[in-house]
Design an enzyme around this catalytic site. Sequence first.
Site, PDB file in Angstrom:
ATOM      1  N   ASP A 129       0.943  -1.107   0.117  1.00 38.52           N
ATOM      2  CA  ASP A 129      -0.100  -0.077  -0.018  1.00 38.52           C
ATOM      3  C   ASP A 129       0.808   1.316   0.007  1.00 38.52           C
ATOM      4  OD1 ASP A 129      -2.358  -1.323  -0.070  1.00 38.52           O
ATOM      5  OD2 ASP A 129      -2.860  -1.117   2.126  1.00 38.52           O
ATOM      6  N   MET A 182      -9.900   7.743   9.155  1.00 42.37           N
ATOM      7  CA  MET A 182     -10.203   8.063   7.959  1.00 42.37           C
ATOM      8  C   MET A 182     -11.409   8.998   7.468  1.00 42.37           C
ATOM      9  SD  MET A 182      -9.659   4.106   6.077  1.00 42.37           S
ATOM     10  CE  MET A 182     -10.768   3.425   7.111  1.00 42.37           C
ATOM     11  N   LYS A 222      -3.524   3.360  -2.622  1.00 41.80           N
ATOM     12  CA  LYS A 222      -4.934   4.184  -3.165  1.00 41.80           C
ATOM     13  C   LYS A 222      -4.651   5.641  -2.483  1.00 41.80           C
ATOM     14  CE  LYS A 222      -8.005   0.403  -2.871  1.00 41.80           C
ATOM     15  NZ  LYS A 222      -7.184  -0.817  -2.897  1.00 41.80           N
TER      16      LYS A 222
END
Length: 502
Positions: free
Chosen positions: A31, A166, A52
């Site tokens: 990641d 998040m 991402k």
Amino acid sequence: MFLVGAGPGDPRLITIAGAEALQEADVVVHDRLVSPALLKLARDAELIDVGKMPGGPSTPQDQINRLMIDLARQGRRVVRLKGGDPFVFGRGGEEASALAAAGIPMQLVPGVSSAHAAAAAFGIAVTDRRAASAVTVVTGSEGDGEAPPIDWQAVAQVGGTLVLMMGWRNFDQIVERLVAAGLSADTPAAAIEQAWTSSQRAIFAPLGKLRARASDMQPPVTVAIGAVTSLATPEVSWSVMGRRVLVTRAAAQAKTLVERLRALNAEVIVLPTIEIRPADPVPVDEAVRRLARGDYDFVALTSVNGVIQLWDAMRRHGLDSRALASARVAAIGSETARALEERGIEADIVPAAFTSAALAAELTQEDLRGKRVLLARASTASRLLRDQLRAAGAEIDDVALYDIVTPSADEDALAELNRGVDVVTLTSPSTARGLVELAGDSVDLDSLHTVCIGPVTAEEASRLGFRVVATADRYTIDGLAQAVARYIAGLGPLAEKERESA
């Protein structure tokens, strides 16, 4: 196939099982937020970035699943490396299900989740018997998937600590929902940015004012909400975080100091300013032959390097620790004594202060008249010990086991020094002189805040023009690391301008 959690940011916070999987990997699918230092553990592996980027390019989850399956079916040892804990808002369950459905055997290696580790970076305990007996972890990115929507009414009323992950981009709306559901806007809270990296910082404020006070923060940001944030001890856990420390030891010996400093969460730059090279072997070999014959009454060693070089010379002659059986052995300090102990020799004399003067004082308490002493050390060593032993009547063989030279400069490390460091560590007068030779024309020595391993090194550093700000209480690597920690702790957290330039 391994599904591995990388931890919250600091590469040292990966589990042992995770590190072992990386070291044995053929390919690592990783990641965006994974530390580059962890990827270096996978020395011979292919690295595939599927990170991402919020609001930017992203690799679709279905494509990641297919990639893992295809690589595993090729017979390759695959590590899927994900930040934090893959099983706490990390899609680890989805990826495990996809692998299982494809018949791919896997091992799951959880990681340290930023759900609690981000708070811990600033001394916030998400549960504390003084304030909270429960913690609720909530995603701020609801709606991505088939899970039911978050019941903000229930979240607001559950009590204890709320950790929001998040959710920084949607934070204003989340606060509105929580306050509307009954959570006071005055509830203590903290926003933690880039936890467990050199750029980490935290803003403490009431919930209703947190966004305004931390408006320049960018994801990843973890928010802790609740009374526990009022009990935080940020000065304990992060005073060294983000501070840049230069290590000048020889490359072969830097590891221990680097590890001690990284354990303090310092950013370490290694610029070796000395290199150890064996000296002329002829006098060394002659001294070893005399040692084997039992000619010496005392053997004095003034550094770990001296122990290493003497043992190398002894091995060339097929000798081991038994060659010192008839001599009394003196070591200048605890690290030199430890190096001897590792080779089967317990030092007979170790002074309380780890200096040549202290070693001379200890040795001259003996009756040295007519005694033969092997003084095994560097070619550039001080004459003080030799002269005092001779004045006491000893017959001295002063043998240079090794030379200390200045190596070629590591240009990348030199550039980092020129960018600026908070502390320079010096472990000997030679490291100070080597740094002057390598960098004296490009930096103002008086601008370098220098922490020295002992008074002899500090004296030489001051003479050369360094600003000596601290000297270790114990003249060892551990003592030096502690002196660095104490000094940096006194500086306080990085100011915003310092952080931007770091």
